[in-house]
Design a protein around this motif. Structure first.
Motif, PDB file in Angstrom:
ATOM      1  N   GLN A   5       0.826  -1.203   0.000  1.00  0.00           N
ATOM      2  CA  GLN A   5       0.000   0.000   0.000  1.00  0.00           C
ATOM      3  C   GLN A   5       0.865   1.259   0.000  1.00  0.00           C
ATOM      4  OE1 GLN A   5      -0.788  -2.770   1.900  1.00  0.00           O
ATOM      5  NE2 GLN A   5      -2.339  -3.249   0.373  1.00  0.00           N
ATOM      6  N   LEU A   6       1.988   1.198   0.707  1.00  0.00           N
ATOM      7  CA  LEU A   6       2.889   2.345   0.734  1.00  0.00           C
ATOM      8  C   LEU A   6       3.425   2.630  -0.667  1.00  0.00           C
ATOM      9  CD1 LEU A   6       4.323   4.439   2.481  1.00  0.00           C
ATOM     10  CD2 LEU A   6       6.138   2.768   2.891  1.00  0.00           C
ATOM     11  N   MET A   7       3.727   1.572  -1.421  1.00  0.00           N
ATOM     12  CA  MET A   7       4.183   1.776  -2.802  1.00  0.00           C
ATOM     13  C   MET A   7       3.106   2.436  -3.645  1.00  0.00           C
ATOM     14  SD  MET A   7       6.439  -1.526  -3.910  1.00  0.00           S
ATOM     15  CE  MET A   7       8.074  -1.779  -3.217  1.00  0.00           C
ATOM     16  N   THR A   8       1.875   1.978  -3.485  1.00  0.00           N
ATOM     17  CA  THR A   8       0.766   2.573  -4.233  1.00  0.00           C
ATOM     18  C   THR A   8       0.644   4.059  -3.936  1.00  0.00           C
ATOM     19  OG1 THR A   8      -0.411   0.459  -4.207  1.00  0.00           O
ATOM     20  CG2 THR A   8      -1.712   2.429  -4.651  1.00  0.00           C
ATOM     21  N   ARG A  50      11.804   6.964   0.821  1.00  0.00           N
ATOM     22  CA  ARG A  50      11.495   6.290   2.085  1.00  0.00           C
ATOM     23  C   ARG A  50      10.831   4.936   1.816  1.00  0.00           C
ATOM     24  NH1 ARG A  50      12.363   9.027   6.876  1.00  0.00           N
ATOM     25  NH2 ARG A  50      11.424   7.212   7.860  1.00  0.00           N
ATOM     26  N   THR A  51      10.019   4.883   0.779  1.00  0.00           N
ATOM     27  CA  THR A  51       9.379   3.623   0.415  1.00  0.00           C
ATOM     28  C   THR A  51      10.424   2.608  -0.029  1.00  0.00           C
ATOM     29  OG1 THR A  51       7.397   4.839  -0.282  1.00  0.00           O
ATOM     30  CG2 THR A  51       7.636   2.573  -1.063  1.00  0.00           C
ATOM     31  N   LEU A  52      11.420   3.055  -0.775  1.00  0.00           N
ATOM     32  CA  LEU A  52      12.482   2.148  -1.220  1.00  0.00           C
ATOM     33  C   LEU A  52      13.356   1.690  -0.063  1.00  0.00           C
ATOM     34  CD1 LEU A  52      13.598   3.920  -4.527  1.00  0.00           C
ATOM     35  CD2 LEU A  52      12.287   1.805  -4.309  1.00  0.00           C
ATOM     36  N   HIS A  53      13.409   2.486   0.996  1.00  0.00           N
ATOM     37  CA  HIS A  53      14.165   2.089   2.197  1.00  0.00           C
ATOM     38  C   HIS A  53      13.474   0.954   2.945  1.00  0.00           C
ATOM     39  CE1 HIS A  53      17.708   4.536   2.960  1.00  0.00           C
ATOM     40  NE2 HIS A  53      17.090   5.577   2.432  1.00  0.00           N
ATOM     41  N   ALA A  54      12.152   0.870   2.812  1.00  0.00           N
ATOM     42  CA  ALA A  54      11.374  -0.073   3.620  1.00  0.00           C
ATOM     43  C   ALA A  54      11.658  -1.507   3.222  1.00  0.00           C
ATOM     44  CB  ALA A  54       9.890   0.228   3.480  1.00  0.00           C
ATOM     45  N   GLN A  98       4.730  -3.372  -9.847  1.00  0.00           N
ATOM     46  CA  GLN A  98       4.479  -2.217  -8.974  1.00  0.00           C
ATOM     47  C   GLN A  98       5.790  -1.520  -8.623  1.00  0.00           C
ATOM     48  OE1 GLN A  98       2.999  -3.290  -5.084  1.00  0.00           O
ATOM     49  NE2 GLN A  98       1.816  -1.403  -4.887  1.00  0.00           N
ATOM     50  N   HIS A  99       6.803  -2.329  -8.330  1.00  0.00           N
ATOM     51  CA  HIS A  99       8.105  -1.759  -7.971  1.00  0.00           C
ATOM     52  C   HIS A  99       8.715  -1.012  -9.156  1.00  0.00           C
ATOM     53  CE1 HIS A  99      12.277  -1.584  -6.541  1.00  0.00           C
ATOM     54  NE2 HIS A  99      11.775  -1.786  -5.328  1.00  0.00           N
ATOM     55  N   TYR A 100       8.563  -1.573 -10.342  1.00  0.00           N
ATOM     56  CA  TYR A 100       9.103  -0.924 -11.544  1.00  0.00           C
ATOM     57  C   TYR A 100       8.407   0.415 -11.773  1.00  0.00           C
ATOM     58  CZ  TYR A 100      10.184  -0.070 -16.440  1.00  0.00           C
ATOM     59  OH  TYR A 100      10.586   0.506 -17.612  1.00  0.00           O
ATOM     60  N   GLN A 101       7.088   0.452 -11.561  1.00  0.00           N
ATOM     61  CA  GLN A 101       6.350   1.708 -11.720  1.00  0.00           C
ATOM     62  C   GLN A 101       6.829   2.757 -10.718  1.00  0.00           C
ATOM     63  OE1 GLN A 101       2.112   1.256 -11.334  1.00  0.00           O
ATOM     64  NE2 GLN A 101       1.658   3.317 -12.063  1.00  0.00           N
ATOM     65  N   LEU A 102       7.098   2.315  -9.501  1.00  0.00           N
ATOM     66  CA  LEU A 102       7.613   3.233  -8.485  1.00  0.00           C
ATOM     67  C   LEU A 102       8.970   3.798  -8.899  1.00  0.00           C
ATOM     68  CD1 LEU A 102       7.317   4.314  -5.495  1.00  0.00           C
ATOM     69  CD2 LEU A 102       8.681   2.336  -4.822  1.00  0.00           C
ATOM     70  N   PHE A 103       9.835   2.916  -9.395  1.00  0.00           N
ATOM     71  CA  PHE A 103      11.189   3.346  -9.740  1.00  0.00           C
ATOM     72  C   PHE A 103      11.195   4.257 -10.971  1.00  0.00           C
ATOM     73  CE2 PHE A 103      15.663   2.501 -11.119  1.00  0.00           C
ATOM     74  CZ  PHE A 103      16.268   2.956  -9.963  1.00  0.00           C
TER      75      PHE A 103
END
Length: 993
Positions: free
Chosen positions: A240-243, A280-284, A293-298
């Motif tokens: 959810q944090l990534m979203t 901060r999300t990537l630190h988690a 989802q991770h690729y979209q975040l990056f």
């Protein structure tokens, strides 16, 4: 003034503690906190985003973060000492007052205001603290009213904190934001920023979130004791944090569309907020998020800023923290993107992380890519990285790479003094089953490096001999280890036990286990694996299953998967699908992890039951869903199934699929292709009517040539089992397996020149794998000798058949001898699981003796055969009885059939197709020990019976017939009731009658 909030007994208790006032509600609300004060690193993907906000709305109006605790300390709130002292009795008292206490407190407060009395600031603060412990919305409204009653200059951080949380629970966000802005202008500390950020981020109120973030930091550039305002946000489950972070980034990009991001003024702006939230999300740490989802975040982060090394490291490390193949592949893709970014240079930390992932999946290409980057960016790897590179190359069996890396390491850092740096020199040759070279490297430890070999080095040498199948060599080195100053460990015993377990020497395994108890502190799964395998090899599958079940509740060192796989495989080779399914279900019930070999066993069971199509469905459908990578062994099992049912085109199709998917082929795949090509060649020649001794199997020979040219000792080091080698020594069968079948086929069609040429090619190939072309120990395995005997038999070269038979006996003496037996002249020296080892060459030797009319010599051979502990299988028993019947040794033939074959005879169920009646109906038919008479045997017995009746027709009392009735009644009944068929066999054998 507000002492009425606490009963007299409680007030008396509190007064006993000097320096402590009655404000216990703060201590109490700290114990009631519902949101953790730091990031929970086990995020649950199933937790809905809305749940976080609901918890916020329904919880007491307290700030549940470390921020609050810091502020309370700075504001003189109660310490942990107070919590410890009064938590028992005071909390009990207050719990009784919760329901009526809030209303009573508010009524008295209203009465005081109505009477015109002035309520002191300290009492207003206490009352606000008290209402903060309530979960009711009415008390939240009262908290807002109370904050308004406190003069601006007297408002403390904790007051703002309570009021802001109350406003959030009432969804009065403007009021919460106003209070937060007011606090940010006046005071330091924790005043609700964390909880307000949580609410705005969870609900996607980005404008308010950015304003909250800016307000907090605007006057705190030099405030080093600041709390972490992101702690509440960090506690949100990672998916959810990534979203949320993606949403924030997209919001920032939409607001800044058409703006030159680099031209924005320094300070607090929406882009910086989104960047900080994403970072901060990537630190988690956590799981439950998918790679897409991770690729979209990056990619969102890359749109907001130029990516630097730290960004890549965060993303890669977060992916690597999840132990599955998909996340590992994604991490590797990020690493490749990093390499393509000219402005970023990978440091040692990220190279080490990626190297670890490549080693985990045993990617040669990947490890060499990292090695190249070490050289390009840093001039070469550090010492520890060299160790990892050489270990991986060693397990791949690449001797040239290992020695090259080792020499490079020595030239850069000098001669190694740590034994761990030298071990790969032993490992690589051990994996290749090069025992001579392993011993040479072992001696170098002390001679060249001054390093005393540790137990791991001894184990590597023992494992080399065990892997090659040299039992005497392994035992010799194990004895040396026991006599040395080095203490053996569980691996030492486990290696020896596994070697004997593969041979089925249960007595040796149990003796080693008993011996290990005085040396090894804890039993390992490898030891139990060996016990299980030993029982399976000795046909005690029920006992093996008892051991596996008992091991479920025993604390053992290592994974228990292998022992269950042994059990699955045992039922699979028996074609026992029912028990195979039962054990597979049991594995799930007890929580044992299944691996690649678990699926191999299931597929093998289907193949044995002639269902390779179902096995292929597992390969193509089930395994991808389970995340199991298909290996050459999976393909080999199915290819063997299609070969068995003569669907050769599917064998070729599977092989092409392997090549297309970059699955490295093994010895077994190449051998199956050669066999399939040979059968296709023979079929085409038969269709053309040109199959004779001059015919050539062009496709099969071409495949053999390709397989031989590609053959490399690295293939021996494969981590997967080398199917097709059987019980032969690995260093001998490795080369011969490709040649056996073609020599057999050409020998059968009397192409003797081809047989000779193939054997010469075999010797040339062996030379490539022998040190200094030393052929003194070249001894063809029994499978090769058996194929050669076919050719010699067709050529009527009985002397060569005899010579091959004696060579096979010598070879078998090494492979089948019990551990404690040194003299094979004594009876019973053969291991029971190896009792059928000599049957293939024996079959051809029996035919040679029969052709020469040496029945008496054959009988002596069979007697000696049994005396040693060998056993005839179904084919050899039937042939032996046929030969006796043709030699007019009728009583002996009938008696042997009665004793050994008739218990498994299915009867004349299908007189029109006797072989159909022999198709397996239970698992016993899949075992070599199952015996049943062949149709040919029954016809020959019938011919011998008729011949005997004719010979004895003049006798008044036929004693021979009486003996048959007495000694072989079932055989006699079967022969006399045999249906007459107009087939070639009966016509040729019974034509005289």
């Amino acid at each position: 003034m507000l002492d009425f909030l606490y009963p007299a007994q409680t007030r008396a208790l509190i007064r006993r503690f000097s320096g402590v006032d009655g404000n216990v509600s703060i201590a109490r609300h700290l114990k009631q906190a519902r949101v953790p004060c730091s990031r929970a690193y086990t995020s649950d993907a199933k937790t809905p985003v809305a749940q976080t906000t609901e918890d916020l709305k329904n919880s007491p109006a307290t700030d549940q973060t470390q921020e609050t605790r810091s502020a309370l300390t700075s504001e003189g709130a109660h310490s942990d000492k107070l919590t410890t002292q009064v938590s028992g009795e005071v909390d009990k008292e207050l719990a009784l007052l919760e329901n009526q206490g809030y209303e009573e407190a508010w009524r008295l407060y209203q009465d005081m205001r109505g009477s015109g009395a002035t309520v002191p600031i300290t009492e207003l603060t206490k009352l606000l603290d008290f209402f903060a412990t309530s979960s009711r919305k009415a008390d939240a409204e009262r908290s807002i009213e109370l904050i308004d009653q406190i003069p601006l200059e007297d408002r403390r951080a904790i007051n703002y904190n309570h009021a802001i949380i109350a406003a959030i629970r009432l969804e009065r966000i403007e009021k919460a934001t106003s209070l937060h802005h007011e606090a940010s202008l006046r005071i330091q500390g924790s005043y609700g920023t964390s909880i307000l950020l949580l609410y705005t981020v969870v609900n996607g109120k980005w404008e308010t979130a950015v304003k909250t973030w800016v307000d907090y930091w605007q006057y705190r550039q030099m405030y080093f004791g600041r709390p972490d305002i992101w702690n509440a946000v960090d506690a949100v489950p990672l998916p959810q944090l990534m979203t949320m972070a993606i949403s924030a980034g997209q919001y920032a990009l939409s607001q800044l569309q058409g703006t030159d991001l680099d031209g924005l003024p320094a300070g607090f702006k929406i882009r910086d907020f989104a960047i900080q939230l994403i970072i901060r999300t990537l630190h988690a740490k956590g799981s439950g998020f998918n790679t897409q989802q991770h690729y979209q975040l990056f990619t969102t982060l890359s749109a907001l800023k130029d990516l630097d090394l730290q960004d890549y490291k965060l993303a890669i490390n977060q992916l690597l923290s999840v132990e599955d193949r998909a996340h590992g592949r994604a991490a590797i893709q990020y690493y490749r993107a990093l390499r393509a970014n000219p402005g970023v240079v990978p440091d040692h930390q990220i190279l080490q992380a990626i190297l670890g992932k490549y080693r985990q999946v045993h990617s040669v290409f990947g490890t060499r890519l990292v090695l190249s980057d070490y050289r390009n960016y840093h001039g070469g790897p550090p010492v520890k990285a060299y160790r990892e590179f050489t270990y991986e190359e060693a397990h791949q069996g690449d001797a040239d790479a290992v020695h090259g890396l080792f020499n490079e390491r020595c030239s850069r850092f000098g001669t190694p003094t740590d034994v761990r740096d030298v071990r790969p020199l032993l490992i690589v040759h051990s994996r290749r089953a090069e025992t001579h070279e392993v011993c040479k490297q072992f001696d170098r430890l002390s001679q060249d490096f001054g390093i005393e070999p540790d137990v791991h080095c001894w184990n590597i040498v023992i494992a080399a001999y065990a892997r090659s199948g040299d039992v005497e060599g392994a035992l010799d080195w194990f004895t040396k280890l026991l006599d040395s100053k080095v203490r053996p460990d569980s691996y030492s015993f486990g290696t020896m036990m596994n070697m004997y377990a593969n041979r089925g020497d249960l007595e040796a395994v149990e003796e080693l286990l008993e011996q290990s108890k005085s040396v090894v502190d804890k039993m390992t799964t490898a030891m139990v694996d060996s016990l299980v395998l030993s029982h399976i090899r000795n046909d005690s599958i029920e006992e093996a299953e008892k051991l596996v079940e008992a091991a479920v509740d025993i604390d053992l060192q290592g994974s228990k998967t292998r022992m269950w796989n042994y059990l699955l495989t045992a039922y699979a080779f028996r074609g026992d699908i029912e028990n195979l399914a039962r054990v597979h279900t049991r594995i799930k019930e007890v929580g044992i992890a299944r691996d690649s070999m678990s699926y191999v066993a299931v597929m093998q069971g289907l193949v044995v039951r002639r269902r390779p199509d179902d096995a292929e469905k597992i390969l193509k459908v089930v395994m991808p869903k389970k995340g199991i990578q298909a290996t050459a062994t999976h393909y080999a099992v199915i290819m063997g199934g299609y070969l068995m049912i003569k669907q050769y085109h599917k064998v070729f199709s599977l092989y092409r699929r392997m090549v297309e998917r970059n699955v490295k082929t093994l010895l077994s795949n190449e051998t199956l292709m050669i066999k399939s090509a040979a059968e296709v060649d023979r079929y085409e020649l038969q269709e053309q009517g040109t199959l004779d001794e001059e015919s050539e199997l062009h496709q099969a020979e071409a495949m053999l040539e390709q397989a031989v040219s590609n053959m490399d000792p690295m293939d021996i080091s494969a981590r997967e089992p080398l199917m097709g080698v059987g019980v032969e020594r690995l260093d001998e069968a490795f080369v011969s397996t490709h040649f056996d079948y073609l020599i057999f086929v050409y020998g059968r069609q009397k192409a003797f020149d081809k047989v000779s040429a193939l054997y010469d090619k075999y010797i040339e190939t062996v030379k490539r794998f022998k040190p200094d072309n030393d052929l003194s120990r070249v001894s063809p395995p029994t499978s090769m000798l058996s194929a050669l005997m076919v050719a010699h038999l067709q050529q009527e070269d009985y002397e060569s058949v005899e010579r091959c038979w004696h060579l096979a006996q010598e070879k078998s003496a090494q492979l089948a001898r019990r551990a404690k037996v040194s003299d094979t002249s004594e009876p019973g020296w053969v291991l029971p699981p190896r009792r059928f080892l000599l049957n293939p060459p024996l079959l051809h030797y029996m035919k040679a003796l029969d052709a020469q009319g040496k029945v008496e010599q054959l009988t002596t051979t069979i007697t000696d055969f049994h005396s040693s502990g060998y056993a005839l299988d179904n084919s050899t028993w039937n042939l032996y009885i046929e030969i006796l019947a043709r030699a007019r040794q009728v009583l002996q033939a009938f008696c042997l059939c009665e004793q050994h074959l008739m218990p498994g005879w299915p009867g004349w169920l299908y007189p029109w197709d006797y072989h159909a009646s022999q198709k397996p109906r239970s698992v016993r038919f899949f075992h070599l020990a199952h015996l049943s008479p062949y149709y040919e045997t029954m016809v020959n017995l019938a011919a011998a019976f008729v011949d005997m009746r004719i010979r004895n027709a003049h006798l008044v009392k036929d004693r021979e017939m009486d003996d048959l009735h007495r000694e072989a009644p079932r055989t006699l009944a079967a022969v006399t009731s045999m249906p007459r068929r107009n087939d070639h066999l009966q016509a040729s054998v019974l034509k005289r009658w």
